[in-house]
Design an enzyme around this catalytic site. Structure first.
Site, short mmCIF file in Angstrom:
data_model
loop_
_atom_site.label_atom_id
_atom_site.label_comp_id
_atom_site.label_asym_id
_atom_site.label_seq_id
_atom_site.Cartn_x
_atom_site.Cartn_y
_atom_site.Cartn_z
CE LYS A 81 -2.68 0.13 3.49
NZ LYS A 81 -1.72 0.81 4.40
CB THR A 104 5.11 0.00 -2.50
OG1 THR A 104 5.85 -0.57 -1.41
CG2 THR A 104 5.97 -0.05 -3.75
NE ARG A 144 -0.32 5.04 8.54
CZ ARG A 144 -0.58 3.78 8.86
NH1 ARG A 144 -1.05 3.50 10.06
NH2 ARG A 144 -0.39 2.81 8.00
CE LYS A 154 4.52 -2.52 8.06
NZ LYS A 154 3.58 -1.38 8.14
CB ALA A 171 -5.34 1.40 10.52
CG PHE A 190 -3.58 -2.61 9.15
CD1 PHE A 190 -2.52 -3.43 8.81
CD2 PHE A 190 -3.57 -2.04 10.41
CE1 PHE A 190 -1.49 -3.69 9.70
CE2 PHE A 190 -2.55 -2.29 11.31
CZ PHE A 190 -1.51 -3.12 10.95
CG PHE A 247 4.33 -9.61 -6.19
CD1 PHE A 247 5.27 -9.90 -5.21
CD2 PHE A 247 3.34 -8.69 -5.89
CE1 PHE A 247 5.23 -9.29 -3.96
CE2 PHE A 247 3.27 -8.08 -4.65
CZ PHE A 247 4.22 -8.38 -3.68
CD1 TRP A 285 8.65 -3.22 -4.67
CD2 TRP A 285 9.54 -4.39 -6.36
NE1 TRP A 285 9.67 -3.99 -4.16
CE2 TRP A 285 10.23 -4.70 -5.18
CE3 TRP A 285 9.91 -5.00 -7.56
CZ2 TRP A 285 11.28 -5.63 -5.14
CZ3 TRP A 285 10.97 -5.90 -7.54
CH2 TRP A 285 11.65 -6.21 -6.34
#
Length: 558
Positions: free
Chosen positions: A73, A75, A96, A107, A275, A303, A383, A411
């Site tokens: 998200k 990214t 954030r 993470k 969140a 999230f 991906f 990405w």
């Protein structure tokens, strides 16, 4: 083919001096407080000077429920901001700040990924400009002043059994969830049971992220209810005379941070409530300032859309008087397969039927976001293992939901891989198609607000709450807090309160374990199921892999 890690890509970034990034938005050098060469805070004077300018278009990036396969998200937020700039738009992003808890827990970092990152990546994931430390200090100053007031005679007649203000720490530490303080005799005060939450769950964090200026910040801090007397009348932080000193500690933290993407585009990084246990949005002051300086502002909510987007709409937009022009829901083929029952180890193999079986989770999020009156686009975060047939299956499904899905390769390719999404999002935002409205009215009773979210967003059949909780909500209504929105604390992994229930479940119940009044932040927190406001570390925390290499560079952040 070997791919570079996020930190390797970030280390190779050709960063520009932060003053140049400020110039892109019309921020003069004297209004930037530099933290080194690549990050700065924006002065309160400058923010006040642009308040009367018209707003740009606000674009929210949200996602499906997170899976171990990863959705990307942040990214996508970064990539979309770069993509808008690449097609000639004046755009900024608002995200954030990262908490040390998940950074050293699961993470390992939170600044985007691949060639869609915000830099300096290492500093952003660690101490950054010290905002979280300031919030932790301000919160715990209040804790110390409460206990000190009781120690020196308790003039306010605080009932020591009803001190509701806990302490915080920006770290995952399950050992501190429930503690006893002031042991050791008379000199140490009066023993009582309390505990720690993680800093991102602090009401001070929520207040910093919802306050509009320093005066509003101090007023909200003063409104914090910290304890009750024996007659159940509330004790406020201003009664303890802590609000002034807390504001002093937070003065610099209140100023938004300006950094840059890998493509040298402006990024506001400020505030960081989770969140799942808080309201999950970056600060109002960062978002509203960005809207005065850019034609398009891309922001994210934490999230899945059942948590972050719901709170963005019902809490942040309601309180700040802003509204999104378009919403992007991030999904991946891999996550669709996991929702369709495929194990993580088997995600590399093509499985179109599993993709199709998992798509209802995405469909539920699309439907929910549309219920707020805003147009939705799906970003399929690409991906390398995705096949054309699997991608097409997602596109076909989304079309049946009255929306469109666009394949994004930011990405791997940065802005070049997301121009199609950027172009479409700009078209939708410019068309002024949104007719935004929150899900419930201010005057709806508090328990009905909880039920509305549970039934309309989670698709639950019922909310389970014992008489004590219902009475507590009624008492708060009688005390004048009935018009506040509700912040649901719930697992991020499912629409239900069962983290293992994937897909788009129906027929489930939402049990409310506890409710908390955040009078300063201006919302009621409803804690559902087994969700914890102080997380624990996993069996193998990311911290085990984070270290300095022989060149003195940080390894292990990703």
């Amino acid at each position: 083919m070997a791919y570079k890690t996020d930190i390797e890509i970030a280390r190779e970034a050709k960063k520009r001096p932060i003053q140049e990034i400020g110039e892109k938005l019309g921020i003069a050098w004297e209004h930037l407080l530099p933290f080194g060469h690549d990050k700065a805070k924006i002065s309160e004077e400058f923010i006040a000077s642009v308040k009367d300018r018209p707003d740009g278009k606000l674009i929210l990036v949200t996602a499906i429920n997170p899976t171990p396969a990863g959705e990307g998200k942040t990214t996508t937020t970064v990539g979309l901001g770069d993509g808008l700039n690449a097609i000639g738009k004046k755009a900024a992003i608002c995200i954030r700040e990262a908490s040390l808890g998940p950074c050293f827990g699961m993470k390992g970092g939170a600044a985007g990924g691949g060639y869609a990152q915000v830099v300096p990546m290492e500093e952003m994931n660690l101490h950054f400009t010290g905002d979280f430390h300031a919030i932790t200090s301000a919160h715990n100053l209040l804790s110390a002043m409460i206990d000190n007031h009781i120690y020196w005679g308790n003039e306010l007649e605080i009932d020591e059994r009803r001190v509701t203000w806990r302490r915080v720490l920006d770290m995952n530490d399950r050992a501190l969830r429930d503690t006893v303080t002031s042991l050791g005799g008379v000199a140490n005060g009066f023993p009582r049971q309390t505990g720690f939450d993680i800093t991102v769950a602090s009401e001070v964090m929520a207040i910093l992220c919802l306050a509009t200026d320093l005066d509003d910040l101090q007023r909200r801090l003063g409104d914090i209810i910290v304890a009750y007397r024996r007659d159940r009348s509330p004790i406020y932080a201003r009664d303890i005379k802590a609000d002034g000193a807390m504001t002093v500690l937070l003065q610099q933290a209140m100023q938004p941070n300006l950094v840059q993407t890998l493509e040298n585009n402006p990024a506001f990084v400020h505030g960081g409530p989770f969140a799942n246990i808080a309201h999950g949005c970056n600060s109002v002051v960062a978002t509203t300032t960005a809207l005065k300086l850019a034609d398009y502002v891309v922001t994210e909510a934490g999230f899945g859309a059942d948590l972050g987007a719901e709170k963005f709409m019902n809490i942040k937009c309601r309180k700040a008087g802003i509204a999104p022009s378009a919403v992007v829901v991030v999904a991946t083929v891999r996550a669709m397969k996991m929702n369709g029952g495929v194990a993580k180890a088997d995600l590399g193999a093509e499985n179109v039927s599993a993709v199709e079986a998992g798509c209802p989770n995405l469909g539920r999020h699309i439907e929910n976001v549309k219920s707020f009156g805003v147009p939705v686009v799906v970003a399929i975060n690409h991906f390398v293992t995705d096949t054309d047939a699997e991608v097409q299956a997602v596109k076909d499904y989304v079309a049946t939901q009255g929306s469109e899905a666009i394949l994004c390769k930011h990405w791997a390719d940065g802005s070049a891989g997301v121009k199609e999404l950027a172009t479409r999002v700009a078209e939708i935002a410019d068309a002024d198609m949104a007719n935004f409205a929150p899900l419930y009215a201010d005057e709806m009773p508090l328990f009905e607000k909880i039920e509305t979210i549970a039934k309309r967003i989670y698709r639950a059949d019922e909310v389970i709450a014992d008489k004590k909780i219902r009475n507590q909500l009624k008492d708060w209504e009688a005390a004048g807090y009935g018009n506040l929105p509700v912040c649901m604390a719930k697992t991020q992994y499912s629409f239900s309160t069962d983290p293992n229930l994937r897909g788009a479940p129906t027929g489930h119940s939402v049990p409310i374990r506890e409710v908390r009044l955040s009078a300063g932040a201006g919302f009621i927190v409803a804690i559902c199921g087994e969700i914890m406001t102080m997380p624990g570390l996993p069996r193998v925390p990311s911290a085990e892999q984070i270290m300095l290499n022989d060149a003195g560079e940080i390894e292990g952040l990703f």
